[in-house]
Design a protein around this motif. Sequence first.
Motif, PDB file in Angstrom:
ATOM      1  N   SER A  29       0.838  -1.207   0.000  1.00 25.27           N
ATOM      2  CA  SER A  29       0.000   0.000   0.000  1.00 25.27           C
ATOM      3  C   SER A  29       0.873   1.258   0.000  1.00 25.27           C
ATOM      4  O   SER A  29       2.042   1.212   0.399  1.00 25.27           O
ATOM      5  N   ASN A  30       0.303   2.359  -0.451  1.00 21.92           N
ATOM      6  CA  ASN A  30       1.047   3.629  -0.488  1.00 21.92           C
ATOM      7  C   ASN A  30       1.532   4.051   0.888  1.00 21.92           C
ATOM      8  O   ASN A  30       2.635   4.572   1.029  1.00 21.92           O
ATOM      9  N   SER A  31       0.715   3.818   1.914  1.00 24.61           N
ATOM     10  CA  SER A  31       1.116   4.220   3.272  1.00 24.61           C
ATOM     11  C   SER A  31       2.288   3.359   3.756  1.00 24.61           C
ATOM     12  O   SER A  31       3.217   3.863   4.388  1.00 24.61           O
ATOM     13  N   ARG A  32       2.261   2.070   3.429  1.00 21.57           N
ATOM     14  CA  ARG A  32       3.374   1.182   3.809  1.00 21.57           C
ATOM     15  C   ARG A  32       4.644   1.571   3.047  1.00 21.57           C
ATOM     16  O   ARG A  32       5.738   1.614   3.629  1.00 21.57           O
ATOM     17  N   LEU A  33       4.503   1.873   1.760  1.00 24.08           N
ATOM     18  CA  LEU A  33       5.660   2.282   0.955  1.00 24.08           C
ATOM     19  C   LEU A  33       6.256   3.579   1.485  1.00 24.08           C
ATOM     20  O   LEU A  33       7.478   3.741   1.539  1.00 24.08           O
ATOM     21  N   SER A  34       5.401   4.501   1.865  1.00 25.46           N
ATOM     22  CA  SER A  34       5.871   5.780   2.399  1.00 25.46           C
ATOM     23  C   SER A  34       6.701   5.563   3.659  1.00 25.46           C
ATOM     24  O   SER A  34       7.750   6.191   3.848  1.00 25.46           O
ATOM     25  N   ARG A  35       6.240   4.649   4.495  1.00 25.35           N
ATOM     26  CA  ARG A  35       6.970   4.368   5.737  1.00 25.35           C
ATOM     27  C   ARG A  35       8.294   3.664   5.445  1.00 25.35           C
ATOM     28  O   ARG A  35       9.335   4.006   6.014  1.00 25.35           O
ATOM     29  N   LEU A  36       8.281   2.688   4.550  1.00 25.51           N
ATOM     30  CA  LEU A  36       9.512   1.989   4.169  1.00 25.51           C
ATOM     31  C   LEU A  36      10.534   2.962   3.594  1.00 25.51           C
ATOM     32  O   LEU A  36      11.719   2.907   3.896  1.00 25.51           O
ATOM     33  N   ARG A  37      10.032   3.861   2.747  1.00 27.27           N
ATOM     34  CA  ARG A  37      10.898   4.863   2.120  1.00 27.27           C
ATOM     35  C   ARG A  37      11.522   5.763   3.181  1.00 27.27           C
ATOM     36  O   ARG A  37      12.719   6.040   3.150  1.00 27.27           O
ATOM     37  N   SER A  38      10.705   6.202   4.112  1.00 34.99           N
ATOM     38  CA  SER A  38      11.197   7.088   5.172  1.00 34.99           C
ATOM     39  C   SER A  38      12.245   6.405   6.037  1.00 34.99           C
ATOM     40  O   SER A  38      13.220   7.026   6.458  1.00 34.99           O
TER      41      SER A  38
END
Length: 226
Positions: A75-84
């Motif tokens: 999900s976009n929210s999971r990707l955002s967290r992984l990226r961060s």
Amino acid sequence: MTTVLEARHIDKFFHKPVEFHVLKDISFTLPPGEFTSIMGKSGCGKSTLLYILSTMDTDYRGELYLKGEKVTGQSNSRLSRLRSQHIGFVFQFHYLLSDFSVLDNVMLPAQKLAMKSREEIEHDAMEKLRTLNIEQLALKKASQISGGEKQRVAIARALINSPSILMGDEPTGNLDSYNSENVFQIFKRLREEQGLSLLVVTHDEDFARRTDRILEMEDGRIIRGN
């Protein structure tokens, strides 16, 4: 030892104005502590590939793994967290907030991640500035410092969450030779002293030649180095 980044059979299409096959069956791995550059003529797909590898572009075929975890289809929210948590990104342009202080600019990604107190984040930000020998700029507005200093601040900001990998899209593209060399030496030191993995798109042959490996691209394929 877990591979930091792995791409398996990545294909990418642009659909407008007509369908164009921009990336063709890209596979490679980035081990921990390796400094890799991506080279190739304009339009060969370098930056497109980097945006997929950084999880910012999810419209592709194939599979992408970050620290052993499959990120394709998350999900976009999971990707955002992984990226961060895992990816620091340095662009050709620094994208600093000009009315914010240098310190506040560096703190922003850690504040967004919200895993530490403001005091801890401020301490970490000062440490990053110290590592890059620019702690004396901490309270200056970003608009008051030079181009070379801005790019160092952008690197400090990319490092604030202690990422597993630092990615760069032409990070020396707007710099003179003196400041380009500064950036290269900073990247080299981060790899040697902290074991950081680096993946940098560049047109600068001198820069690329001194990295551990060059992935050479042509017409959407890696033709050498993988």
